[in-house]
Write a protein that holds these residues in place. Structure first.
Motif, PDB file in Angstrom:
ATOM      1  N   LYS A  97       0.733  -1.451  -0.065  1.00 18.81           N
ATOM      2  CA  LYS A  97      -0.008  -0.175   0.054  1.00 18.81           C
ATOM      3  C   LYS A  97       0.823   1.282   0.034  1.00 18.81           C
ATOM      4  O   LYS A  97      -0.109   2.542  -0.228  1.00 18.81           O
ATOM      5  CB  LYS A  97      -0.516   0.155   0.999  1.00 18.81           C
ATOM      6  N   ILE A  98       2.182   1.230   0.696  1.00 16.56           N
ATOM      7  CA  ILE A  98       2.799   2.279   0.310  1.00 16.56           C
ATOM      8  C   ILE A  98       3.938   2.498  -1.197  1.00 16.56           C
ATOM      9  O   ILE A  98       4.649   3.236  -1.176  1.00 16.56           O
ATOM     10  CB  ILE A  98       3.928   2.594   1.590  1.00 16.56           C
ATOM     11  N   GLY A  99       3.302   1.494  -2.362  1.00 18.78           N
ATOM     12  CA  GLY A  99       4.231   1.820  -3.344  1.00 18.78           C
ATOM     13  C   GLY A  99       5.688   1.622  -3.000  1.00 18.78           C
ATOM     14  O   GLY A  99       6.521   1.746  -4.001  1.00 18.78           O
ATOM     15  N   SER A 100       6.425   0.663  -1.935  1.00 22.32           N
ATOM     16  CA  SER A 100       8.105  -0.028  -2.310  1.00 22.32           C
ATOM     17  C   SER A 100       8.457  -0.794  -2.469  1.00 22.32           C
ATOM     18  O   SER A 100       7.268  -1.886  -2.561  1.00 22.32           O
ATOM     19  CB  SER A 100       8.209   0.592  -0.378  1.00 22.32           C
ATOM     20  N   GLN A 101       9.207  -1.222  -3.125  1.00 26.01           N
ATOM     21  CA  GLN A 101      10.226  -2.090  -4.162  1.00 26.01           C
ATOM     22  C   GLN A 101      10.852  -2.554  -3.263  1.00 26.01           C
ATOM     23  O   GLN A 101      10.838  -3.753  -3.140  1.00 26.01           O
ATOM     24  CB  GLN A 101      10.892  -1.691  -5.036  1.00 26.01           C
ATOM     25  N   SER A 102      11.511  -2.190  -1.883  1.00 28.85           N
ATOM     26  CA  SER A 102      11.651  -2.795  -0.542  1.00 28.85           C
ATOM     27  C   SER A 102      11.038  -3.156   0.369  1.00 28.85           C
ATOM     28  O   SER A 102      10.032  -2.566   1.001  1.00 28.85           O
ATOM     29  CB  SER A 102      12.764  -1.566  -0.203  1.00 28.85           C
ATOM     30  N   ALA A 103      11.242  -5.094   0.579  1.00 29.74           N
ATOM     31  CA  ALA A 103      10.121  -5.281   1.612  1.00 29.74           C
ATOM     32  C   ALA A 103      11.069  -4.790   2.761  1.00 29.74           C
ATOM     33  O   ALA A 103      10.269  -4.449   4.230  1.00 29.74           O
ATOM     34  CB  ALA A 103      10.543  -6.709   0.846  1.00 29.74           C
ATOM     35  N   VAL A 104      12.423  -4.816   2.667  1.00 33.54           N
ATOM     36  CA  VAL A 104      13.022  -4.718   4.257  1.00 33.54           C
ATOM     37  C   VAL A 104      12.525  -2.757   4.936  1.00 33.54           C
ATOM     38  O   VAL A 104      11.959  -2.801   5.466  1.00 33.54           O
ATOM     39  CB  VAL A 104      14.441  -4.425   3.138  1.00 33.54           C
ATOM     40  N   LYS A 105      11.865  -1.889   3.558  1.00 33.73           N
ATOM     41  CA  LYS A 105      11.370  -0.788   3.983  1.00 33.73           C
ATOM     42  C   LYS A 105      10.605  -1.504   4.778  1.00 33.73           C
ATOM     43  O   LYS A 105       9.859  -0.526   5.593  1.00 33.73           O
ATOM     44  CB  LYS A 105      11.434   0.494   3.175  1.00 33.73           C
ATOM     45  N   VAL A 106       9.333  -1.838   4.387  1.00 39.85           N
ATOM     46  CA  VAL A 106       8.320  -1.725   5.003  1.00 39.85           C
ATOM     47  C   VAL A 106       8.130  -3.107   6.130  1.00 39.85           C
ATOM     48  O   VAL A 106       7.511  -2.559   7.293  1.00 39.85           O
ATOM     49  CB  VAL A 106       7.563  -3.111   4.003  1.00 39.85           C
ATOM     50  N   ALA A 107       9.417  -3.790   6.152  1.00 37.92           N
ATOM     51  CA  ALA A 107       8.902  -4.507   7.250  1.00 37.92           C
ATOM     52  C   ALA A 107       9.793  -3.622   8.876  1.00 37.92           C
ATOM     53  O   ALA A 107       8.831  -3.374   9.948  1.00 37.92           O
ATOM     54  CB  ALA A 107      10.464  -5.922   7.665  1.00 37.92           C
ATOM     55  N   ARG A 108      11.239  -3.062   8.067  1.00 41.78           N
ATOM     56  CA  ARG A 108      11.302  -1.299   9.262  1.00 41.78           C
ATOM     57  C   ARG A 108      10.392  -0.700   9.758  1.00 41.78           C
ATOM     58  O   ARG A 108       9.822  -0.446  11.331  1.00 41.78           O
ATOM     59  CB  ARG A 108      12.579  -0.612   8.915  1.00 41.78           C
ATOM     60  N   LEU A 109       9.716  -0.291   9.034  1.00 48.06           N
ATOM     61  CA  LEU A 109       8.095   0.233   8.512  1.00 48.06           C
ATOM     62  C   LEU A 109       7.567  -0.445  10.173  1.00 48.06           C
ATOM     63  O   LEU A 109       6.628   0.836  10.991  1.00 48.06           O
ATOM     64  CB  LEU A 109       7.408   1.003   8.137  1.00 48.06           C
ATOM     65  N   ILE A 110       6.721  -1.353   9.981  1.00 48.02           N
ATOM     66  CA  ILE A 110       6.390  -1.681  10.581  1.00 48.02           C
ATOM     67  C   ILE A 110       6.947  -2.555  12.351  1.00 48.02           C
ATOM     68  O   ILE A 110       6.022  -1.617  12.764  1.00 48.02           O
ATOM     69  CB  ILE A 110       5.655  -3.431  10.430  1.00 48.02           C
ATOM     70  N   GLN A 111       8.368  -2.457  12.049  1.00 48.20           N
ATOM     71  CA  GLN A 111       8.811  -2.492  13.550  1.00 48.20           C
ATOM     72  C   GLN A 111       8.598  -1.322  14.153  1.00 48.20           C
ATOM     73  O   GLN A 111       8.879  -1.490  15.404  1.00 48.20           O
ATOM     74  CB  GLN A 111      10.090  -3.068  13.116  1.00 48.20           C
ATOM     75  N   GLU A 112       8.532  -0.130  13.383  1.00 46.73           N
ATOM     76  CA  GLU A 112       8.446   1.200  14.065  1.00 46.73           C
ATOM     77  C   GLU A 112       7.655   1.956  14.608  1.00 46.73           C
ATOM     78  O   GLU A 112       7.339   2.189  15.638  1.00 46.73           O
ATOM     79  CB  GLU A 112       9.238   2.624  13.254  1.00 46.73           C
ATOM     80  N   ASP A 113       6.090   0.710  13.317  1.00 43.51           N
ATOM     81  CA  ASP A 113       5.364   1.589  14.436  1.00 43.51           C
ATOM     82  C   ASP A 113       4.126   0.776  15.410  1.00 43.51           C
ATOM     83  O   ASP A 113       4.508   0.982  16.356  1.00 43.51           O
ATOM     84  CB  ASP A 113       3.964   1.007  12.556  1.00 43.51           C
ATOM     85  N   ILE A 114       5.251  -0.179  15.603  1.00 43.83           N
ATOM     86  CA  ILE A 114       4.476  -1.521  16.543  1.00 43.83           C
ATOM     87  C   ILE A 114       4.861  -0.976  17.750  1.00 43.83           C
ATOM     88  O   ILE A 114       4.788  -0.231  19.137  1.00 43.83           O
ATOM     89  CB  ILE A 114       4.523  -2.684  16.579  1.00 43.83           C
ATOM     90  N   TRP A 115       6.283  -0.842  17.888  1.00 51.18           N
ATOM     91  CA  TRP A 115       7.412   0.298  18.957  1.00 51.18           C
ATOM     92  C   TRP A 115       6.737   1.307  19.561  1.00 51.18           C
ATOM     93  O   TRP A 115       6.422   1.803  21.140  1.00 51.18           O
ATOM     94  CB  TRP A 115       8.919  -0.025  18.766  1.00 51.18           C
ATOM     95  N   ARG A 116       6.341   2.287  17.874  1.00 49.75           N
ATOM     96  CA  ARG A 116       6.551   3.665  18.823  1.00 49.75           C
ATOM     97  C   ARG A 116       4.624   3.888  19.328  1.00 49.75           C
ATOM     98  O   ARG A 116       4.272   4.358  20.218  1.00 49.75           O
ATOM     99  CB  ARG A 116       6.213   4.580  17.697  1.00 49.75           C
ATOM    100  N   GLU A 117       3.684   2.996  18.889  1.00 49.65           N
ATOM    101  CA  GLU A 117       2.024   2.857  19.377  1.00 49.65           C
ATOM    102  C   GLU A 117       1.995   1.624  20.402  1.00 49.65           C
ATOM    103  O   GLU A 117       1.075   2.147  20.905  1.00 49.65           O
ATOM    104  CB  GLU A 117       1.284   2.531  17.907  1.00 49.65           C
ATOM    105  N   LEU A 118       2.626   1.042  20.808  1.00 54.17           N
ATOM    106  CA  LEU A 118       2.468  -0.292  21.417  1.00 54.17           C
ATOM    107  C   LEU A 118       3.599  -0.836  22.167  1.00 54.17           C
ATOM    108  O   LEU A 118       2.982  -1.215  23.517  1.00 54.17           O
ATOM    109  CB  LEU A 118       1.997  -1.824  20.749  1.00 54.17           C
ATOM    110  N   GLN A 119       4.061  -0.066  22.443  1.00 58.07           N
ATOM    111  CA  GLN A 119       5.764   0.092  23.110  1.00 58.07           C
ATOM    112  C   GLN A 119       5.870  -1.466  23.226  1.00 58.07           C
ATOM    113  O   GLN A 119       6.608  -1.770  24.297  1.00 58.07           O
ATOM    114  CB  GLN A 119       5.557   0.355  24.511  1.00 58.07           C
ATOM    115  N   LEU A 120       6.139  -2.504  22.049  1.00 50.89           N
ATOM    116  CA  LEU A 120       6.626  -3.320  22.617  1.00 50.89           C
ATOM    117  C   LEU A 120       7.030  -3.647  20.459  1.00 50.89           C
ATOM    118  O   LEU A 120       7.155  -2.998  19.751  1.00 50.89           O
ATOM    119  CB  LEU A 120       5.518  -4.688  21.908  1.00 50.89           C
ATOM    120  N   THR A 121       7.782  -5.108  20.500  1.00 52.62           N
ATOM    121  CA  THR A 121       9.377  -5.610  19.949  1.00 52.62           C
ATOM    122  C   THR A 121       8.226  -6.558  19.103  1.00 52.62           C
ATOM    123  O   THR A 121       8.232  -7.728  19.228  1.00 52.62           O
ATOM    124  CB  THR A 121      10.832  -5.325  20.227  1.00 52.62           C
ATOM    125  N   CYS A 122       8.803  -6.449  17.697  1.00 54.39           N
ATOM    126  CA  CYS A 122       8.945  -7.753  17.077  1.00 54.39           C
ATOM    127  C   CYS A 122       9.858  -8.100  16.427  1.00 54.39           C
ATOM    128  O   CYS A 122      11.673  -7.006  15.573  1.00 54.39           O
ATOM    129  CB  CYS A 122       7.985  -7.614  16.211  1.00 54.39           C
TER     130      CYS A 122
END
Length: 376
Positions: free
Chosen positions: A126-151
């Motif tokens: 949905k963000i039109g990125s060619q990089s799965a690494v970028k998507v994964a890092r964004l997900i990790q950052e969202d989970i930490w910022r919003e839920l204070q949990l790590t994955c």
């Protein structure tokens, strides 16, 4: 003889997200005084008389060898100073759904495997990125910022490799296995690390001289199929990094079960009853974790001569608690007329599932207490 080339779809970009010690991490987040201390999610065996099963443990507790599905009694023996916390599965489920909503910002191709892990196909996202690494890092950052949990995140071109990658560096890991790197990654991997290879399969493979991925690569497809059936077909391909199954957003689990194979066969009825109680306890914990119930209980017995018997009972009400599961399993066992052979395997499975537990079946809130974990 015709020889067909192996099909290896390397066109996808798959992320496997696995929350780090999820239940324990939630408790530490909500009670900072727990941080740095060994935390075990299980009923306190000092209160239950030794009953209960570990659902998960934080990384401090894991240093003592504590892991999911271990008895709470053994966990206490390994680490008497551990803090035992009865799981709040309704809270965990609610947070798990929040995590899933974060996934949906990036893709709708999500295949949940449990409350705390899922596969995501981000080939097109949905963000039109060619990089799965970028998507994964964004997900990790969202989970930490919003839920204070790590994955931890694993990224590859198929689900099998993505799952292995997410296990490779925990906690907070991010591991990538690119096309062309799979064989090098798999070669040194101990065979029991191959997702889907359980203790018994690992033991049988070791008897064949297979200790690592490199060893597995040397075994012919015919021999693997001969020894393992359909799973041998899969093993041959996994040794080569091949797993073409797509991410299935509407994956519906049809059953939950627990079974155990015994090196020392069960010959006494008292031993069978004890083992069935342990299986019922572990299965109840899984049902609690996933917030499901079912109306059909299945008992599986494999005798010493490898003959397998399954008996089932369908009820007019849903069950999910240890006591109900054990009662039905014992009734099925007692209904067997010929019990003169030793038992090499026992299993209890619940089918005919419903999505939510019927809370009104709980007359006593304390009966909600249970405490445990299963493979692709």
């Amino acid at each position: 003889m015709l020889i067909f080339p192996l099909l290896d779809d390397q066109s996808r970009k798959i992320i496997h997200i696995d929350m780090d010690a999820f239940f324990a991490a939630v408790e530490e987040r909500d009670n900072p005084a727990l941080r740095g201390k060994p935390v075990v999610i299980a009923r306190d065996p000092r209160v239950t008389g030794g009953r209960g099963v570990v659902s998960t443990a934080n990384y401090e507790a894991r240093r003592f060898g504590i892991h999911s599905a271990m008895s709470a009694k053994e966990a206490y023996e390994r680490c008497p100073q551990a803090i035992f916390i009865q799981g709040d599965y309704a809270k965990y489920k609610a947070i798990g759904l929040e995590v899933r909503e974060i996934f949906r910002r990036y893709t709708d191709l999500i295949e949940p495997m449990s409350i705390d892990e899922a596969y995501l196909d981000v080939t097109e996202n949905k963000i039109g990125s060619q990089s799965a690494v970028k998507v994964a890092r964004l997900i990790q950052e969202d989970i930490w910022r919003e839920l204070q949990l790590t994955c931890s995140a694993g990224i590859s071109y198929n689900k099998f490799l993505a799952k292995l990658a997410s296990d490779f560096q925990k906690p907070r890991g991010l591991t990538v296995i690119k096309p062309g790197e799979a064989l090098d990654f798999l070669a040194p991997l101990p065979i029991e690390k191959f997702h889907g290879v359980g203790k018994k399969s690992a033991e049988r493979l070791r008897q064949m001289g297979v200790e690592t991925g490199a060893d597995l690569l040397e075994v012919s497809e015919i021999e693997l199929i001969d020894r393992f059936g359909r799973f041998g077909y899969d093993l041959y391909r996994r040794a080569r990094g091949i797993h073409n199954a797509p991410v299935k957003p509407n994956r519906i689990r049809k059953s939950f079960g627990k079974e155990k194979t015994y090196g020392k066969f069960l010959r006494q009825e008292a031993d069978v009853r004890k083992e069935l109680q342990g299986l019922a306890q572990q299965l109840a914990t899984n049902l609690e974790r996933e917030d499901v119930q079912g109306k059909t209980v299945v008992l599986k017995i494999r005798w010493e001569d490898f003959q397998t018997l399954t008996k089932r009972v369908s009820l007019d009400r849903s069950v999910f608690q240890e006591a109900d599961l054990l009662e039905q399993a014992l009734a099925l066992y007692e209904s067997i007329e010929e019990k003169d052979k030793a038992i090499r395997l026992l299993g209890i499975t619940l089918t005919n599932l419903g999505k939510e537990r019927e809370e009104d079946l709980l007359d006593n809130p304390e009966e909600k207490e249970t405490a445990d974990h299963e493979a692709l």
